[in-house]
Design a protein around this motif. Structure first.
Motif, mmCIF file in Angstrom:
data_model
loop_
_atom_site.group_PDB
_atom_site.id
_atom_site.type_symbol
_atom_site.label_atom_id
_atom_site.label_comp_id
_atom_site.label_asym_id
_atom_site.label_seq_id
_atom_site.Cartn_x
_atom_site.Cartn_y
_atom_site.Cartn_z
ATOM 1 N N PHE A 146 0.840 -1.196 0.000
ATOM 2 C CA PHE A 146 0.000 0.000 0.000
ATOM 3 C C PHE A 146 0.876 1.247 0.000
ATOM 4 O O PHE A 146 1.627 1.493 0.944
ATOM 5 C CB PHE A 146 -0.938 0.036 1.204
ATOM 6 C CG PHE A 146 -1.934 1.167 1.133
ATOM 7 C CD1 PHE A 146 -3.062 1.061 0.337
ATOM 8 C CD2 PHE A 146 -1.728 2.335 1.843
ATOM 9 C CE1 PHE A 146 -3.968 2.107 0.252
ATOM 10 C CE2 PHE A 146 -2.621 3.390 1.759
ATOM 11 C CZ PHE A 146 -3.754 3.268 0.961
ATOM 12 N N ARG A 147 0.770 2.020 -1.070
ATOM 13 C CA ARG A 147 1.550 3.245 -1.233
ATOM 14 C C ARG A 147 0.800 4.437 -0.657
ATOM 15 O O ARG A 147 -0.363 4.669 -0.964
ATOM 16 C CB ARG A 147 1.830 3.485 -2.721
ATOM 17 C CG ARG A 147 2.597 4.761 -3.048
ATOM 18 C CD ARG A 147 2.532 4.986 -4.551
ATOM 19 N NE ARG A 147 3.284 6.147 -5.008
ATOM 20 C CZ ARG A 147 2.813 7.388 -5.042
ATOM 21 N NH1 ARG A 147 1.592 7.650 -4.600
ATOM 22 N NH2 ARG A 147 3.562 8.365 -5.518
ATOM 23 N N GLU A 148 1.490 5.211 0.173
ATOM 24 C CA GLU A 148 0.913 6.435 0.729
ATOM 25 C C GLU A 148 0.923 7.544 -0.331
ATOM 26 O O GLU A 148 1.663 7.474 -1.312
ATOM 27 C CB GLU A 148 1.692 6.871 1.976
ATOM 28 C CG GLU A 148 1.647 5.870 3.117
ATOM 29 C CD GLU A 148 0.254 5.641 3.667
ATOM 30 O OE1 GLU A 148 -0.570 6.576 3.636
ATOM 31 O OE2 GLU A 148 -0.023 4.504 4.133
ATOM 32 N N PRO A 149 0.128 8.596 -0.142
ATOM 33 C CA PRO A 149 -0.010 9.621 -1.194
ATOM 34 C C PRO A 149 1.178 10.568 -1.277
ATOM 35 O O PRO A 149 1.872 10.797 -0.288
ATOM 36 C CB PRO A 149 -1.262 10.387 -0.758
ATOM 37 C CG PRO A 149 -1.271 10.259 0.731
ATOM 38 C CD PRO A 149 -0.753 8.869 1.007
ATOM 39 N N ASN A 150 1.362 11.131 -2.475
ATOM 40 C CA ASN A 150 2.317 12.222 -2.626
ATOM 41 C C ASN A 150 1.580 13.556 -2.781
ATOM 42 O O ASN A 150 2.210 14.601 -2.911
ATOM 43 C CB ASN A 150 3.251 11.997 -3.821
ATOM 44 C CG ASN A 150 2.519 11.919 -5.135
ATOM 45 O OD1 ASN A 150 1.774 10.964 -5.365
ATOM 46 N ND2 ASN A 150 2.695 12.904 -6.012
ATOM 47 N N VAL A 151 0.233 13.518 -2.747
ATOM 48 C CA VAL A 151 -0.577 14.740 -2.748
ATOM 49 C C VAL A 151 -1.666 14.600 -1.698
ATOM 50 O O VAL A 151 -2.537 13.739 -1.799
ATOM 51 C CB VAL A 151 -1.218 15.018 -4.120
ATOM 52 C CG1 VAL A 151 -2.020 16.324 -4.069
ATOM 53 C CG2 VAL A 151 -0.171 15.101 -5.211
ATOM 54 N N ASN A 152 -1.603 15.419 -0.668
ATOM 55 C CA ASN A 152 -2.620 15.486 0.385
ATOM 56 C C ASN A 152 -2.688 16.939 0.845
ATOM 57 O O ASN A 152 -2.159 17.317 1.887
ATOM 58 C CB ASN A 152 -2.270 14.553 1.539
ATOM 59 C CG ASN A 152 -3.382 14.450 2.576
ATOM 60 O OD1 ASN A 152 -4.424 15.095 2.458
ATOM 61 N ND2 ASN A 152 -3.161 13.641 3.599
ATOM 62 N N LEU A 153 -3.323 17.746 0.022
ATOM 63 C CA LEU A 153 -3.283 19.198 0.214
ATOM 64 C C LEU A 153 -4.069 19.650 1.440
ATOM 65 O O LEU A 153 -5.192 19.210 1.675
ATOM 66 C CB LEU A 153 -3.854 19.906 -1.020
ATOM 67 C CG LEU A 153 -3.022 19.828 -2.306
ATOM 68 C CD1 LEU A 153 -3.808 20.427 -3.461
ATOM 69 C CD2 LEU A 153 -1.695 20.555 -2.130
ATOM 70 N N GLY A 154 -3.459 20.557 2.181
ATOM 71 C CA GLY A 154 -4.152 21.268 3.239
ATOM 72 C C GLY A 154 -4.193 22.741 2.877
ATOM 73 O O GLY A 154 -3.222 23.290 2.358
ATOM 74 N N LEU A 155 -5.325 23.382 3.127
ATOM 75 C CA LEU A 155 -5.498 24.790 2.790
ATOM 76 C C LEU A 155 -5.864 25.581 4.033
ATOM 77 O O LEU A 155 -6.268 25.026 5.055
ATOM 78 C CB LEU A 155 -6.585 24.945 1.728
ATOM 79 C CG LEU A 155 -6.381 24.158 0.426
ATOM 80 C CD1 LEU A 155 -7.602 24.296 -0.454
ATOM 81 C CD2 LEU A 155 -5.136 24.631 -0.301
ATOM 82 N N ALA A 156 -5.722 26.902 3.918
ATOM 83 C CA ALA A 156 -6.076 27.811 5.014
ATOM 84 C C ALA A 156 -5.411 27.342 6.312
ATOM 85 O O ALA A 156 -4.202 27.134 6.357
ATOM 86 C CB ALA A 156 -7.589 27.899 5.145
ATOM 87 N N GLY A 157 -6.199 27.111 7.354
ATOM 88 C CA GLY A 157 -5.637 26.754 8.655
ATOM 89 C C GLY A 157 -4.983 25.397 8.713
ATOM 90 O O GLY A 157 -4.185 25.128 9.623
ATOM 91 N N SER A 158 -5.293 24.533 7.758
ATOM 92 C CA SER A 158 -4.708 23.187 7.789
ATOM 93 C C SER A 158 -3.449 23.078 6.933
ATOM 94 O O SER A 158 -2.814 22.023 6.913
ATOM 95 C CB SER A 158 -5.734 22.153 7.313
ATOM 96 O OG SER A 158 -6.055 22.342 5.950
#
Length: 574
Positions: A60-72
């Motif tokens: 199981f490959r973890e993501p290379n894109v997990n965007l957080g915006l604003a406060g996160s």
């Protein structure tokens, strides 16, 4: 030295900080050190979530894109790759670096082997319980769905596995896609007197009566501990409402606060929320609801090595998320003194199948459960020359394969595939078996559709799904990743306002026309009308495609051009 011994030595060396390629690894000492976890305090909770019916070890490959915006932005869980390692002070090239990131995935997967598997998870659970008397095992849900055998047995293979594993308390999400009747049948028959299924936020649609118990108080070493259940709040939106027509879901923050006070009033000295909200929702909730000591979370499949400590009017709440696919086991130790939590220790342990002997009893059960289906599961459909995976905000190689197959078989200009987070990974050179295809597609509403859509409708759909993912208020994020898109190219500005995130839509180099209709293939429709239409199941469509292709070349991902996210630590090049 055989492979298992070599891997055990590597793991021990890495636990001491050595890198993957350290030549001193073979001089490491005690092979069991990787899973040696000294007991702390007097209350222990073990937690897994989102295993998606994976009884056997998998990649199981973890993501290379997990965007957080604003406060996160720039905060867990929205960190990937090297940024995640730096934040949690994990050395690159170690087993933990492989477990928590996508970095050097193929090399590391070949070195460390597969992860998860209930027989190996059972060994770890039993080992930890030896020096943690009374420890409770909590299942965060998404357990009865995600494999061919779970689909064909209506989740019974997983129900029996969880009973054997020793699960004490559970909440749910994809469980509800088996239908309300099936869920009640399991609870009333299989779980009675053994496993508490909790959900404080599920009510009847007529009178608002609770469908499930909201919480349970269990004594651990003389300390009364309350476990409150929080099912996925948006089940009837993200999944078909017709499967649970008489149940109403929601976040129900006020109800949760009431349950916390009630449990405290009954003597609970520690209060734990077993949540399937998703981590961003849990973090917001932790800041607003007082009296919860820890949230053991799921849904977003975030493997987060350490808890987020959230301050609130009542003190603080620990927020965790324990990954997916049976890949991790969270261990929360609490020191409860004079009626309150005085200290804690937390560790999210990767479950490396090559470092844990299979539990014989569980191994035998799994063999029996799979026996009637082995021939079908092991049908070889094709061979992959590239890495196949599903995970990330916008697309994955297995998702792209589904899109390509849909467009080819259905002769469609455009294809949509849901932004599901579950689904195992395959390394280059592996055969694609029917089991692997079902790992990506095994749901109770697998129907494929071919629809004439206007350009305007297509944009509306993309805008709506994008808002579910990137709405600045976590309470309006309904789960899942962005719908995967085949054929169509577009730009996405995640931080823009609703209606303004999607632009520059083109097909074959030409702008999409708002009034023109296009032939769009998709699958997993949530409407009851689509169920009655009875489109061909996605696995039949893809099995046909794979058999014809025989060899699957590496997939070129159809990704949107992103705007306004340069430098975001939740995005890295694969």
């Amino acid at each position: 030295m055989n492979r298992r011994e070599f891997l055990q030595v590597l793991a021990v060396a890495a636990a001491g900080g050595m890198a993957l390629d350290s030549r001193r690894a073979s001089a490491a000492g005690n092979r069991s050190m990787f899973y040696d976890l000294p007991r702390f305090g007097n209350v222990s909770l073990l937690h897994f979530t989102d295993c998606h019916a994976q009884l056997l070890p998998i990649y199981f490959r973890e993501p290379n894109v997990n965007l957080g915006l604003a406060g996160s932005a720039g905060t867990p869980p929205h960190l990937v790759g090297e940024r995640l390692l730096k934040h949690f002070q994990i050395n690159a090239g170690t087993p933990e670096a492989h477990a928590f990131t996508y970095l050097d995935f193929e090399q590391a997967a070949n070195t460390y082997g597969k992860v998860g598997g209930f027989a190996h998870l059972a060994t770890l659970v039993k080992r930890l319980r030896v020096n943690r008397p009374g420890a409770l095992l909590l299942d965060g849900g998404d357990t009865w769905q995600g494999s061919g055998t779970a689909l064909w047995t209506q989740g019974q293979d997983m129900v029996d596995a969880c009973k054997l594993l020793g699960v004490d308390v559970m909440t749910g999400h994809w469980e509800f896609t088996l239908g309300a009747g099936r869920v009640k049948q399991v609870i009333e028959k299989d779980f009675k007197g053994k496993i508490d299924f909790l959900a404080q936020n599920v009510q009847t649609t007529d009178f608002g009566d609770p469908v499930f118990p909201p919480y349970v108080i269990r004594p651990i070493n003389g300390v009364p501990v309350a476990i409150i259940g929080q099912a996925f709040p948006y089940t009837p939106i993200a999944n078909p409402r017709y499967l649970v027509p008489e149940w109403s879901f929601g976040i129900r923050e006020e109800s949760l606060q009431k349950q916390v006070y009630e449990a405290r009033g009954k003597g609970a000295q520690a209060v734990i929320l077993l949540s399937h909200n998703g981590m961003d929702v849990d973090i917001k909730m932790a800041a607003r609801v007082r009296g919860i000591d820890a949230i053991l979370g799921g849904h977003t499949h975030d493997g987060v090595p350490a808890p987020i400590i959230v301050k609130n009017a009542g003190g603080q709440t620990l927020v965790t998320n324990a990954g997916s696919n049976g890949k991790f086991l969270g261990v929360l130790d609490l020191d409860v003194k004079r009626g309150k939590v005085a200290g804690f220790r937390y560790k999210l342990l990767p479950v490396f199948a090559d470092l844990l002997l299979a539990d014989k009893e569980m191994e035998a059960y799994i063999k029996r459960a799979r026996a009637p289906y082995e021939a079908k599961l092991n049908e070889k459909l094709a061979v992959t020359e590239g890495l196949l995976y599903r995970r990330g905000n916008f697309n994955g190689a297995f998702d792209q394969l589904l899109l390509d197959g849909l467009m080819a078989v259905k002769d469609a200009e455009i294809a949509f595939s849901p932004g599901f987070r579950w689904g195992t990974s395959l390394l280059p050179g592996q055969p694609i078996l029917m089991e692997h295809l079902l790992d990506q597609t095994a749901i109770t509403y697998p129907y494929t559709t071919v629809t004439a859509m206007t350009g305007e409708t297509i944009k509306t759909i993309l805008e709506d799904v994008c808002d579910n993912l990137f709405n600045p208020d976590p309470y309006y994020q309904q789960g899942g990743d962005m719908v995967r898109v085949g054929g169509l190219r577009y730009t996405c500005e995640p931080a823009a306002k609703m209606g303004g995130r999607i632009g520059d839509m083109t097909l074959n180099g030409k702008p999409l026309e708002a009034a023109r209709t296009y032939k769009v293939a998709s699958w997993a429709p949530v409407s009851e009308a689509a169920k009655h239409a009875g489109g061909e199941p996605i696995w039949d469509v893809m099995a046909k495609y794979l058999r014809e292709q025989k060899v699957i070349k590496p997939r070129k991902l159809n990704l949107p051009k992103l705007k306004g996210v340069d430098g975001n630590p939740g995005m890295a090049q694969a």
